[in-house]
Design an enzyme around this catalytic site. Structure first.
Site, PDB file in Angstrom:
ATOM      1  N   TYR A 200      25.853  32.150  43.120  1.00  0.00           N
ATOM      2  CA  TYR A 200      26.674  31.702  41.980  1.00  0.00           C
ATOM      3  C   TYR A 200      25.918  30.592  41.253  1.00  0.00           C
ATOM      4  CZ  TYR A 200      30.815  33.753  44.359  1.00  0.00           C
ATOM      5  OH  TYR A 200      31.731  34.596  44.960  1.00  0.00           O
ATOM      6  N   LYS A 296      39.184  36.680  44.984  1.00  0.00           N
ATOM      7  CA  LYS A 296      40.500  36.678  45.630  1.00  0.00           C
ATOM      8  C   LYS A 296      41.410  37.828  45.198  1.00  0.00           C
ATOM      9  CE  LYS A 296      39.555  33.458  48.162  1.00  0.00           C
ATOM     10  NZ  LYS A 296      39.131  34.077  49.418  1.00  0.00           N
ATOM     11  N   TYR A 383      37.200  30.387  50.811  1.00  0.00           N
ATOM     12  CA  TYR A 383      36.442  31.574  50.402  1.00  0.00           C
ATOM     13  C   TYR A 383      36.593  32.708  51.421  1.00  0.00           C
ATOM     14  CZ  TYR A 383      32.648  34.242  48.198  1.00  0.00           C
ATOM     15  OH  TYR A 383      31.921  35.212  47.538  1.00  0.00           O
TER      16      TYR A 383
HETATM   17  P1  FAS Z   1      45.098  47.563  39.931  1.00  0.00           P
HETATM   18  O1  FAS Z   1      45.149  47.117  38.497  1.00  0.00           O
HETATM   19  O2  FAS Z   1      43.785  47.766  40.586  1.00  0.00           O
HETATM   20  O3  FAS Z   1      45.885  48.957  40.088  1.00  0.00           O
HETATM   21  C1  FAS Z   1      47.092  49.181  39.398  1.00  0.00           C
HETATM   22  C2  FAS Z   1      47.234  50.692  39.213  1.00  0.00           C
HETATM   23  O4  FAS Z   1      48.499  50.939  38.580  1.00  0.00           O
HETATM   24  C3  FAS Z   1      46.158  51.250  38.291  1.00  0.00           C
HETATM   25  O5  FAS Z   1      45.540  52.361  38.899  1.00  0.00           O
HETATM   26  C4  FAS Z   1      46.918  51.630  37.035  1.00  0.00           C
HETATM   27  O6  FAS Z   1      46.388  52.803  36.413  1.00  0.00           O
HETATM   28  C5  FAS Z   1      48.309  51.908  37.575  1.00  0.00           C
HETATM   29  N1  FAS Z   1      49.363  51.743  36.562  1.00  0.00           N
HETATM   30  C6  FAS Z   1      49.441  50.796  35.606  1.00  0.00           C
HETATM   31  N2  FAS Z   1      50.549  50.991  34.858  1.00  0.00           N
HETATM   32  C7  FAS Z   1      51.184  52.095  35.375  1.00  0.00           C
HETATM   33  C8  FAS Z   1      52.364  52.788  35.034  1.00  0.00           C
HETATM   34  N3  FAS Z   1      53.122  52.392  34.018  1.00  0.00           N
HETATM   35  N4  FAS Z   1      52.706  53.879  35.760  1.00  0.00           N
HETATM   36  C9  FAS Z   1      51.947  54.266  36.822  1.00  0.00           C
HETATM   37  N5  FAS Z   1      50.795  53.649  37.192  1.00  0.00           N
HETATM   38  C10 FAS Z   1      50.428  52.569  36.468  1.00  0.00           C
HETATM   39  N6  FAS Z   1      38.807  40.975  41.867  1.00  0.00           N
HETATM   40  C11 FAS Z   1      37.842  40.467  42.657  1.00  0.00           C
HETATM   41  O7  FAS Z   1      38.152  40.042  43.779  1.00  0.00           O
HETATM   42  N7  FAS Z   1      36.534  40.426  42.228  1.00  0.00           N
HETATM   43  C12 FAS Z   1      36.166  40.913  40.989  1.00  0.00           C
HETATM   44  O8  FAS Z   1      35.002  40.868  40.614  1.00  0.00           O
HETATM   45  C13 FAS Z   1      37.136  41.468  40.153  1.00  0.00           C
HETATM   46  N8  FAS Z   1      36.804  41.990  38.931  1.00  0.00           N
HETATM   47  C14 FAS Z   1      37.808  42.507  38.131  1.00  0.00           C
HETATM   48  C15 FAS Z   1      37.527  43.066  36.856  1.00  0.00           C
HETATM   49  C16 FAS Z   1      38.540  43.573  36.045  1.00  0.00           C
HETATM   50  C17 FAS Z   1      38.218  44.172  34.678  1.00  0.00           C
HETATM   51  C18 FAS Z   1      39.877  43.534  36.492  1.00  0.00           C
HETATM   52  C19 FAS Z   1      40.999  44.063  35.612  1.00  0.00           C
HETATM   53  C20 FAS Z   1      40.169  43.001  37.745  1.00  0.00           C
HETATM   54  C21 FAS Z   1      39.135  42.490  38.574  1.00  0.00           C
HETATM   55  N9  FAS Z   1      39.404  41.969  39.835  1.00  0.00           N
HETATM   56  C22 FAS Z   1      38.452  41.468  40.641  1.00  0.00           C
HETATM   57  C23 FAS Z   1      40.719  41.968  40.348  1.00  0.00           C
HETATM   58  C24 FAS Z   1      40.988  43.342  40.858  1.00  0.00           C
HETATM   59  O9  FAS Z   1      40.066  43.670  41.867  1.00  0.00           O
HETATM   60  C25 FAS Z   1      42.417  43.351  41.299  1.00  0.00           C
HETATM   61  O10 FAS Z   1      42.742  42.191  42.029  1.00  0.00           O
HETATM   62  C26 FAS Z   1      42.778  44.574  42.076  1.00  0.00           C
HETATM   63  O11 FAS Z   1      42.411  45.703  41.335  1.00  0.00           O
HETATM   64  C27 FAS Z   1      44.270  44.507  42.351  1.00  0.00           C
HETATM   65  O12 FAS Z   1      44.675  45.738  42.774  1.00  0.00           O
HETATM   66  P2  FAS Z   1      46.095  46.305  42.311  1.00  0.00           P
HETATM   67  O13 FAS Z   1      47.103  45.231  42.456  1.00  0.00           O
HETATM   68  O14 FAS Z   1      46.230  47.587  43.034  1.00  0.00           O
HETATM   69  O15 FAS Z   1      45.982  46.529  40.735  1.00  0.00           O
HETATM   70  C1  PHB Z   2      31.564  41.367  42.969  1.00  0.00           C
HETATM   71  O1  PHB Z   2      30.662  41.734  43.748  1.00  0.00           O
HETATM   72  O2  PHB Z   2      32.054  42.133  42.120  1.00  0.00           O
HETATM   73  C2  PHB Z   2      32.068  39.955  43.067  1.00  0.00           C
HETATM   74  C3  PHB Z   2      31.685  39.181  44.143  1.00  0.00           C
HETATM   75  C4  PHB Z   2      32.156  37.871  44.238  1.00  0.00           C
HETATM   76  C5  PHB Z   2      32.978  37.370  43.241  1.00  0.00           C
HETATM   77  C6  PHB Z   2      33.372  38.171  42.158  1.00  0.00           C
HETATM   78  C7  PHB Z   2      32.902  39.465  42.071  1.00  0.00           C
HETATM   79  O3  PHB Z   2      33.415  36.087  43.332  1.00  0.00           O
END
Ligand code: FAS
Ligand code: PHB
Length: 389
Positions: A200, A296, A383
């Protein structure tokens, strides 16, 4: 259709909840608006806490993770020209597992397909109904006709933009939000990672993160403007900017190559309170969002559904203590993860609007972290993940 738990969303929260409920002998249906391939195509998290690793084992989907995942005992911080390794294992006796969310989701989908529990993909116009009664239901459209699922409980695992939280009357819910003035530009490429552990960086050009999915697939992030679009960042520009932000001795080890995915994610902190509305429960991103700095998001989704699955199983054994306390217990953990993710984000990103004083505060925080094993231990235990109460 009649089931015990109707789950909206086939992301990690919905699928892990379905797996845990199935192992507890509780029938459930997952209703997802997108295709399975679309869900798998979203590149997101990469780091699993030990609690999440244990939950995936409990759900019966941990084998490939243990075979292919990378156990990391630390990560490195860069602030300006200074570098500091945070020794997670020495400070906490725990490691984290580097294993992509895509693979977690793939493992859960494979397990669910074999379990016989119904999953409806490409469900349109999902609508949740009567969750303030003992007979909640949901409807959706598919194949030109409307379908109905009657259930004892509805789990809103439909992410930040889902329908479940949006269906709660505004008088019944309170939200807390902080939007950060930048985004993360992420790139995935089949090139060996630049370092053995995550790296990082806070640099005068902005934040960077060097992560990975395996020893041959790397994941990189750059702090970028909210005005940026992915098309503004051809691969050559991304690699050049990453090289400029890295220390020269690290940049010279960087292997570049064609991106297989590139996206920009906005950063926000968000919590909805409470997480229970009668027979409707929110879990995962449907209830909260953290900036990804602290890795997280996925881990909070996992511990939410662990608490929810145990609470629902208790209900069918005759006690409602678990479902009555789900929101309180989940929020206690969520807010601690929100704090850590906010703290780490405020430390490692450039905030020009905070001026010279703001930069001195960040430098002082980093200096203290480097000099204090107490500070390093605090960072490390957050972490690797706090114990699941
Ligand atoms: P999700 O958003 O993964 O899943 C929700 C599901 O519900 C989706 O498949 C969606 O299509 C569906 N849905 C939505 N509306 C609906 C409806 N009306 N009807 C039916 N289905 C519906 N976390 C990290 O720890 N590290 C990262 O680097 C990281 N990068 C991310 C980047 C992005 C762009 C985003 C948006 C999130 C990121 N996150 C990251 C967080 C991510 O990992 C979430 O915490 C994780 O996907 C959470 O999982 P769910 O709660 O299942 O939500
Ligand atoms: C990732 O590998 O996507 C990643 C790892 C650590 C982070 C965020 C994203 O804090």
């Amino acid at each position: 259709m009649r089931t015990q738990v109707a789950i909206v969303g086939a992301g990690p929260a919905g699928l892990l909840l379905g797996a845990l409920l199935h192992r507890a002998g509780i029938d459930n249906v997952v209703v997802e608006r997108r295709s399975a391939d679309h869900v798998l195509g979203r590149i997101r998290a990469g780091v699993l806490e030990q609690v999440t690793v244990d939950l995936l084992d409990e759900a019966g989907v941990g084998a490939r993770m243990r075979a292919e995942g990378l156990a990391h005992g630390g990560f490195e911080l860069l602030f300006g020209q200074r570098r500091k390794r945070i020794d997670l294992y020495k400070r906490t006796g725990k490691r984290v597992m580097v294993y992509g969310q895509t693979e977690v989701t793939r493992d859960l989908m494979h397990d669910r397909a074999g379990s016989g529990q119904p999953t409806v993909y490409l469900a349109e116009a999902v609508t949740v109904r009567d969750f303030d009664t003992a007979t909640p239901s949901l409807t959706y459209r598919k194949g030109g006709s409307e379908h109905r699922v009657d259930a004892d409980f509805i789990a809103g695992c439909d992410g930040f933009h889902g329908v479940c939280r949006a269906s709660v009357p505004t008088r019944a819910i309170r939200t807390f939000e902080k939007v950060y003035p930048f985004g993360w530009l992420g790139l995935l490429a089949d090139v060996p990672p630049v370092a053995d552990e995550l790296f990082y960086g806070h640099t005068e050009r902005g934040f960077l993160l060097c992560s990975m999915r395996s020893r041959s697939r790397s994941r990189y992030y750059l702090q970028c403007s909210l005005d940026d679009k992915v098309e503004d960042w051809p691969d050559e520009r991304f690699w050049g900017e990453l090289s400029r932000r890295l220390p020269p001795e690290v940049a010279e080890r960087l292997t570049t190559g064609p991106s297989i995915e590139k996206s920009i994610a906005p950063l926000r902190s968000f919590v909805a309170e409470p997480l229970r509305f009668g027979r409707l429960f929110l879990a995962g991103d449907a209830g909260h969002i953290v900036p990804p700095t602290g890795a997280k998001g996925l881990n909070l989704a996992a511990t939410d559904v662990a608490l929810l699955a145990r609470a629902i199983a208790e209900h069918y054994r005759g006690s409602d203590d678990g479902i009555d306390r789900y929101s309180e217990r989940a929020l206690a953990r969520i807010w601690k993860a929100e704090r850590f993710s906010w703290w780490f984000t405020m430390l490692m990103h450039r905030f020009p609007e905070n001026g010279a004083f703001g930069l001195r505060m960040q430098q002082a925080e980093f200096d203290y972290l480097c000099a204090s094993t107490a500070a390093q231990t605090s960072m490390a235990e957050n972490y690797v993940g706090l114990p699941l109460a």
